[in-house]
Design an enzyme around this catalytic site. Structure first.
Site, mmCIF file in Angstrom:
data_model
loop_
_atom_site.group_PDB
_atom_site.id
_atom_site.type_symbol
_atom_site.label_atom_id
_atom_site.label_comp_id
_atom_site.label_asym_id
_atom_site.label_seq_id
_atom_site.Cartn_x
_atom_site.Cartn_y
_atom_site.Cartn_z
ATOM 1 N N PRO A 262 0.752 -1.300 -0.037
ATOM 2 C CA PRO A 262 -0.013 -0.007 -0.143
ATOM 3 C C PRO A 262 0.798 1.464 -0.193
ATOM 4 C CG PRO A 262 0.105 -0.978 2.145
ATOM 5 C CD PRO A 262 0.828 -1.753 1.390
ATOM 6 N N ASP A 325 9.881 -5.468 -1.138
ATOM 7 C CA ASP A 325 9.279 -5.847 0.205
ATOM 8 C C ASP A 325 8.461 -7.104 -0.345
ATOM 9 O OD1 ASP A 325 7.897 -5.882 2.510
ATOM 10 O OD2 ASP A 325 6.891 -4.128 2.050
ATOM 11 N N CYS A 378 7.685 -9.392 5.916
ATOM 12 C CA CYS A 378 7.182 -9.158 7.226
ATOM 13 C C CYS A 378 6.805 -10.599 7.980
ATOM 14 C CB CYS A 378 5.703 -8.480 7.345
ATOM 15 S SG CYS A 378 4.569 -8.964 6.007
#
Length: 450
Positions: A262, A325, A378
């Site tokens: 995002p 990421d 993550c």
């Protein structure tokens, strides 16, 4: 005696919030739909539009509490039910979970929690026959539930066994238990500010973390908080804010964020003066990134494309920096996204690690000699972090690790590995108030192309 007025279920305060909570729980536990999909965007639950802000907050907290404590709830209810939770009526299961969660962990009067759960099953054709059972079990829960929790005294009940076994094998039993305890607490709100963190910490009644993020316990709609509409900050876990800083001074440099949406890390790079290209395969997620950048008054080139197939646009000479990421199991974010614990399976790792490998190979190809590659996930799983980078370094002699110094992460040497990579855990950054402690679990490595 005056006649009793029959009250329609829809008129009972709080019942709509609980009905929507039951629908969303069913979506997670039986239809494998994420909380994000059910709460926001085109596929969100249609009933959310008519919920008052207070009921919407209650519904979110109910769902999050149940998913955070699902193992403990299962233990308690199994002790209170002779024949187990009914499997032929999902609404009866949801009603029991919703009632028990309110009784055990939420500031709701026991009688109200019981009454509303009974109404919940009465309004469902398949579950209505269990109204008496739900009433009896939840009344027992009010009397006996807490002693049943004290009997086991184990936060590890709320971590799926396969995941707990992995954490024990890699981090050791003590750290695995610390992680389980940390993710059992409702987390704070972390934000990244454009400037003057101390001022925003004061205005938002929070505190400035050593890493520069602002952390607050303010509740309610984020969009109504001071500074949001003006684009002075964005929501981003303190750990998620670290990888983008590993590039150092990026002013004037060309940086690609290969899996951008995002957009929190993209915003950090743009705010720091980089010429950023944001790539993401999802048009819906990229539309949200575009909206965020408009609010923040930041600039970036936005590209909707599969990052593994993107050729780099008009930049033929390579980029100064690449941020990967990568999509992952997201097990480091369970404290903020408790549905992840129950949606992910160990079998998911194979496809994800293969994708991460392809993204790393693409990043190396797009990087100019002397450029910096920052890879992060993550995830708490070593296959998606340490092992992914080991495999790349073995296969690609053109890249080498550039170890991260403790001074680059506010002196928090405990979040660095012996190789010089970043590894944050949910139990890091402890605080006397558990709600103000913790970090998302992140891995990040910095590499240089020779």
């Amino acid at each position: 005696m005056p006649p009793q007025r029959f009250v329609m279920p829809s008129e009972v305060p709080g019942l709509s919030a609980r009905r929507i909570a039951a629908d969303i729980l069913d979506g997670v536990l039986h239809k494998h739909r994420t909380l994000d999909d059910q709460l926001d965007g085109a596929a969100a639950h249609p009933g959310l539009k008519s919920l008052a802000d207070r009921d919407r907050a209650l519904m979110r907290r109910l769902v999050a509490t149940i998913l955070r404590r699902l193992g403990t709830l299962g233990h308690v209810l199994s002790r209170l039910l002779d024949r187990g939770i009914p499997t032929d009526a999902p609404r009866a299961q949801s009603a029991l979970l919703i009632g028990a969660a309110q009784i055990l962990w939420m500031d709701v009067p026991d009688h109200a929690a019981v009454d509303l759960s009974v109404r919940l099953v009465q309004s469902d054709r398949r579950a209505a026959k269990y109204a008496g059972l739900v009433n009896a079990v939840l009344r027992r829960c009010a009397r006996e539930g807490q002693p049943l929790i004290d009997e086991v005294k184990s936060q590890t009940l709320d971590v799926p066994p396969w995941l707990l076994a992995r954490w024990i094998a890699y981090y050791g039993e003590t750290v695995a238990r610390d992680i389980a305890l940390a993710i059992s607490h409702e987390p704070s709100l972390d934000i990244t500010v454009k400037s003057d963190a101390a001022q925003w910490a004061s205005r938002l009644h929070g505190e400035t973390l050593p890493t520069g993020s602002v952390r607050t316990l303010l509740q309610g709609s984020v969009t109504m908080l001071p500074g949001f509409a003006e684009g002075q900050w964005w929501v981003q876990d303190a750990a998620a804010a670290l990888p983008a800083r590993l590039f150092g001074d990026v002013a004037g440099k060309t940086i690609v964020d290969l899996c951008a949406a995002p957009g929190g890390k993209t915003a950090q790079l743009a705010q720091a003066g980089a010429r950023v290209t944001a790539v993401d395969r999802s048009p819906h997620r990229m539309a949200r990134l575009r909206d965020n950048f408009a609010r923040l008054a930041l600039q970036a080139e936005l590209v909707v494309a599969d990052a593994t197939e993107w050729a780099g646009g008009n930049n033929s000479g390579g980029f100064d920096g690449i941020l990967v990421d990568a999509p992952c199991t997201s097990t480091g974010t369970i404290r903020r996204h408790p549905d992840v614990a129950w949606l992910r399976q160990e079998a998911d790792l194979g496809a994800l690690t293969a994708l991460q490998g392809r993204l790393l190979q693409k990043a190396v190809a797009l990087l100019k000699p002397g450029g910096t590659l920052v890879y992060c996930t993550c995830s708490l799983e070593p296959e998606e972090g340490e092992q992914a980078i080991s495999a790349l370094l073995s296969a690609e002699p053109a890249v080498r690790r550039a170890p991260i110094d403790a001074g680059e992460v506010a002196g928090l040497s405990e979040i660095l590995t012996v190789e010089g990579d970043l590894r944050t855990l949910p139990c890091h950054l402890p605080h006397q108030d558990p709600r103000l402690g913790g970090l998302d679990g992140f891995y990040a490595a910095r590499l240089i192309k020779s």
